[in-house]
Design an enzyme around this catalytic site. Structure first.
Site, PDB file in Angstrom:
ATOM      1  CB  ALA A 185      -0.895  -0.029   1.225  1.00 37.17           C
ATOM      2  N   GLY A 189       0.484  -5.005   0.781  1.00 42.16           N
ATOM      3  CA  GLY A 189      -0.777  -5.055   0.037  1.00 42.16           C
ATOM      4  C   GLY A 189      -0.608  -5.695  -1.334  1.00 42.16           C
ATOM      5  CD  GLU A 229      -2.269  -7.717   2.897  1.00 47.44           C
ATOM      6  OE1 GLU A 229      -1.917  -6.540   2.662  1.00 47.44           O
ATOM      7  OE2 GLU A 229      -2.929  -8.042   3.891  1.00 47.44           O
ATOM      8  CD  GLU A 249       1.656  -5.418   5.183  1.00 45.47           C
ATOM      9  OE1 GLU A 249       2.584  -6.250   5.314  1.00 45.47           O
ATOM     10  OE2 GLU A 249       0.751  -5.535   4.338  1.00 45.47           O
TER      11      GLU A 249
HETATM   12  N1  DAK Z   1       4.557   3.226  -0.859  1.00 43.04           N
HETATM   13  C1  DAK Z   1       4.922   4.376  -1.455  1.00 43.04           C
HETATM   14  N2  DAK Z   1       6.033   4.520  -2.177  1.00 43.04           N
HETATM   15  C2  DAK Z   1       6.827   3.449  -2.311  1.00 43.04           C
HETATM   16  C3  DAK Z   1       6.508   2.199  -1.714  1.00 43.04           C
HETATM   17  C4  DAK Z   1       5.320   2.106  -0.961  1.00 43.04           C
HETATM   18  N3  DAK Z   1       4.902   0.966  -0.401  1.00 43.04           N
HETATM   19  N4  DAK Z   1       7.513   1.341  -2.030  1.00 43.04           N
HETATM   20  C5  DAK Z   1       8.390   2.007  -2.784  1.00 43.04           C
HETATM   21  N5  DAK Z   1       7.976   3.274  -2.960  1.00 43.04           N
HETATM   22  C6  DAK Z   1       8.649   4.340  -3.699  1.00 43.04           C
HETATM   23  C7  DAK Z   1       9.867   4.846  -2.948  1.00 43.04           C
HETATM   24  O1  DAK Z   1       9.491   5.780  -1.973  1.00 43.04           O
HETATM   25  C8  DAK Z   1      10.661   5.464  -4.079  1.00 43.04           C
HETATM   26  O2  DAK Z   1      10.091   6.709  -4.410  1.00 43.04           O
HETATM   27  P1  DAK Z   1      10.983   8.058  -4.262  1.00 43.04           P
HETATM   28  O3  DAK Z   1      11.372   8.112  -2.846  1.00 43.04           O
HETATM   29  O4  DAK Z   1      12.159   7.858  -5.188  1.00 43.04           O
HETATM   30  O5  DAK Z   1      10.043   9.148  -4.686  1.00 43.04           O
HETATM   31  C9  DAK Z   1      10.384   4.517  -5.255  1.00 43.04           C
HETATM   32  O6  DAK Z   1       9.171   3.831  -4.915  1.00 43.04           O
HETATM   33  C10 DAK Z   1      11.468   3.472  -5.439  1.00 43.04           C
HETATM   34  O7  DAK Z   1      11.673   2.832  -4.197  1.00 43.04           O
HETATM   35  P2  DAK Z   1      13.123   2.639  -3.550  1.00 43.04           P
HETATM   36  O8  DAK Z   1      14.023   3.766  -3.922  1.00 43.04           O
HETATM   37  O9  DAK Z   1      12.917   2.392  -2.102  1.00 43.04           O
HETATM   38  O10 DAK Z   1      13.587   1.320  -4.303  1.00 43.04           O
HETATM   39  P3  DAK Z   1      14.594   0.209  -3.780  1.00 43.04           P
HETATM   40  O11 DAK Z   1      14.806  -0.686  -4.935  1.00 43.04           O
HETATM   41  O12 DAK Z   1      15.772   0.816  -3.083  1.00 43.04           O
HETATM   42  O13 DAK Z   1      13.780  -0.584  -2.641  1.00 43.04           O
HETATM   43  C11 DAK Z   1      11.810  -1.722  -1.703  1.00 43.04           C
HETATM   44  C12 DAK Z   1      12.635  -1.330  -2.980  1.00 43.04           C
HETATM   45  C13 DAK Z   1      10.532  -2.393  -2.196  1.00 43.04           C
HETATM   46  C14 DAK Z   1      12.626  -2.730  -0.876  1.00 43.04           C
HETATM   47  C15 DAK Z   1      11.527  -0.452  -0.871  1.00 43.04           C
HETATM   48  O14 DAK Z   1      10.971   0.526  -1.735  1.00 43.04           O
HETATM   49  C16 DAK Z   1      10.554  -0.719   0.239  1.00 43.04           C
HETATM   50  O15 DAK Z   1      10.912  -1.238   1.286  1.00 43.04           O
HETATM   51  N6  DAK Z   1       9.292  -0.282   0.033  1.00 43.04           N
HETATM   52  C17 DAK Z   1       8.270  -0.354   1.049  1.00 43.04           C
HETATM   53  C18 DAK Z   1       7.779  -1.775   1.188  1.00 43.04           C
HETATM   54  C19 DAK Z   1       6.713  -1.851   2.262  1.00 43.04           C
HETATM   55  O16 DAK Z   1       6.968  -1.535   3.421  1.00 43.04           O
HETATM   56  N7  DAK Z   1       5.540  -2.287   1.872  1.00 43.04           N
HETATM   57  C20 DAK Z   1       4.428  -2.457   2.776  1.00 43.04           C
HETATM   58  C21 DAK Z   1       3.623  -1.212   2.732  1.00 43.04           C
HETATM   59  S1  DAK Z   1       2.342  -1.233   3.950  1.00 43.04           S
HETATM   60  C22 DAK Z   1      -5.039  -1.780   5.123  1.00 43.04           C
HETATM   61  C23 DAK Z   1      -4.893  -2.638   4.106  1.00 43.04           C
HETATM   62  C24 DAK Z   1      -3.647  -2.913   3.608  1.00 43.04           C
HETATM   63  C25 DAK Z   1      -2.547  -2.322   4.127  1.00 43.04           C
HETATM   64  C26 DAK Z   1      -2.698  -1.441   5.139  1.00 43.04           C
HETATM   65  C27 DAK Z   1      -3.929  -1.165   5.637  1.00 43.04           C
HETATM   66  N8  DAK Z   1      -6.326  -1.533   5.645  1.00 43.04           N
HETATM   67  C28 DAK Z   1      -7.436  -2.314   5.205  1.00 43.04           C
HETATM   68  C29 DAK Z   1      -6.569  -0.475   6.520  1.00 43.04           C
HETATM   69  C30 DAK Z   1      -1.270  -2.611   3.567  1.00 43.04           C
HETATM   70  C31 DAK Z   1      -0.161  -1.996   3.982  1.00 43.04           C
HETATM   71  C32 DAK Z   1       1.083  -2.101   3.257  1.00 43.04           C
HETATM   72  O17 DAK Z   1       1.210  -2.704   2.224  1.00 43.04           O
END
Ligand code: DAK
Length: 258
Positions: free
Chosen positions: A65, A109, A112, A132
Site C-alpha cells: 500500500a 498489500g 495480499e 507492514e
Molecule cells: N509506498 C509508497 N512509495 C513506495 C513504496 C510504498 N509501499 N515502495 C516504494 N515506494 C517508492 C519509494 O518511496 C521510491 O520513491 P521516491 O522516494 O524515489 O520518490 C520509489 O518507490 C522506489 O523505491 P526505492 O528507492 O525504495 O527502491 P529500492 O529498490 O531501493 O527498494 C523496496 C525497494 C521495495 C525494498 C523499498 O521501496 C521498500 O521497502 N518499500 C516499502 C515496502 C513496504 O513496506 N511495503 C508495505 C507497505 S504497507 C489496510 C490494508 C492494507 C494495508 C494497510 C492497511 N487496511 C485495510 C486499513 C497494507 C499496507 C502495506 O502494504
C-alpha cells in the site's frame, strides 16, 4: 475509460490488467484501488473476456500500500472510509478466474492482492513479504488470513512477525505460488495459462472456481456435498454433452457456455 494507474488490454479472450505506477513501484493508493475495482468489474461483465491476468512490472508487482498516502491518515479516516474494503470485496465478487503474474517486489498489500487472485505464477525474481510490521501496522487485505491457508501457520507467522522476504523458490516449495518461471517467460506463461482456461466451458470454469473457494469457508463434508451438487448440475449443460461427445469422437470440443 482511460485509467491513470493501471493499463488494460484484451487479447484472445484474456483481459491483461497491469498495475502501472512505476514511480512508486506500483504501490497501491486509493486511485489505483478504485481503478482496479472498476477494471475487474468491467472484465467480469465483458462477454469477450473469459479469464483475467493481473500483473505489474519486471521490478515490482506492487511494493505494498502507498506509505506516502497512508502515513498521514488517522484511525477515523481508515475506519470511516473502510480503506481497501472495496478491493477485497471486488476480488471476492469476480466470477471469472484471475491469474496473478508477479515479478520483483510482491510486498504488503501487493502480496495480499496476489493472494486474492485464484493462483499465482511467479518469475524467478519475485520476492514476497509482509513488511507492514516494520511500519507499526499489520497486514490489512488478508495477509494474516490467506497466507496461513496458503503456507501454514509457521511460515505465515514468520512472515507477518519478522517482515522477512521469501524468494520465488521458497514460495513455490511452500505452496504460495503454482509455478516459477524465468522472468523473461513470465507473461508468456501466464497468458498461456489464461488462454488454456479461456478455451474451457465458462460454466464449468466458474463452477470449479466457486467449489475450490468454498473449501475455505466450510467443513469438508459440506464442501464435498457442495462440489457434488455442482458436479450434478453440470449435466444440465450443453457443454457437458459437447465435451464428452468430443472426447468420444476424438475431436476438439467446441464449448458454447450453455
Ligand atoms: N509506498 C509508497 N512509495 C513506495 C513504496 C510504498 N509501499 N515502495 C516504494 N515506494 C517508492 C519509494 O518511496 C521510491 O520513491 P521516491 O522516494 O524515489 O520518490 C520509489 O518507490 C522506489 O523505491 P526505492 O528507492 O525504495 O527502491 P529500492 O529498490 O531501493 O527498494 C523496496 C525497494 C521495495 C525494498 C523499498 O521501496 C521498500 O521497502 N518499500 C516499502 C515496502 C513496504 O513496506 N511495503 C508495505 C507497505 S504497507 C489496510 C490494508 C492494507 C494495508 C494497510 C492497511 N487496511 C485495510 C486499513 C497494507 C499496507 C502495506 O502494504
Amino acid at each position: 475509460m482511460a485509467f491513470e494507474t493501471i493499463t488494460v488490454e484484451i487479447e484472445d479472450h484474456v483481459a491483461l490488467i497491469r498495475l502501472d505506477r512505476p514511480e512508486a513501484l506500483n504501490a497501491l493508493n486509493r486511485e489505483l484501488a478504485g481503478e482496479l475495482c472498476q477494471a475487474l468489474r468491467e472484465a467480469d461483465a465483458n462477454d469477450k473476456v473469459r479469464c483475467i491476468v493481473l500483473s505489474g512490472s519486471e521490478k515490482a508487482f506492487a511494493a505494498g500500500a502507498d506509505v506516502k498516502e497512508m502515513a498521514r491518515l488517522r484511525y477515523v479516516e481508515v475506519f470511516g472510509d473502510n480503506l481497501f474494503a472495496g478491493l477485497n470485496d471486488q476480488f471476492a465478487a469476480t466470477r471469472k478466474p484471475i491469474v496473478a503474474a508477479v515479478a520483483g517486489y510482491v510486498l504488503g498489500g501487493g502480496c495480499e492482492l496476489a493472494m486474492a487472485c485464484d493462483f499465482i505464477i511467479a518469475a524467478d525474481t519475485a520476492k514476497f513479504g509482509l513488511p507492514e510490521i516494520n511500519l507499526g501496522i499489520i497486514a490489512g487485505i488478508g495477509g494474516t488470513q490467506r497466507l496461513v491457508r496458503a503456507v501454514g501457520k509457521a511460515k505465515a507467522m514468520d512472515m507477518n512477525l519478522t517482515g522477512r522476504f521469501m524468494n520465488a523458490d521458497e514460495a513455490e516449495r511452500a505452496g504460495l505460488v503454482s509455478r516459477v518461471v524465468p522472468a523473461k517467460k513470465l507473461m508468456e506463461e501466464a497468458m498461456g495459462a489464461a488462454q488454456k482456461i479461456a478455451e474451457k466451458s465458462q460454466i464449468s470454469v466458474m463452477a470449479a472456481k466457486e467449489a475450490v473457494n468454498r473449501s475455505f469457508e466450510t467443513t469438508l463434508a459440506e464442501g464435498i456435498l457442495f462440489e457434488r451438487r455442482l458436479f450434478h448440475s453440470m449435466f444440465a449443460t450443453e457443454d457437458q454433452k459437447e465435451g464428452m461427445a468430443a472426447f468420444l469422437e476424438k475431436r476438439q470440443a467446441q464449448f458454447r457456455d450453455k
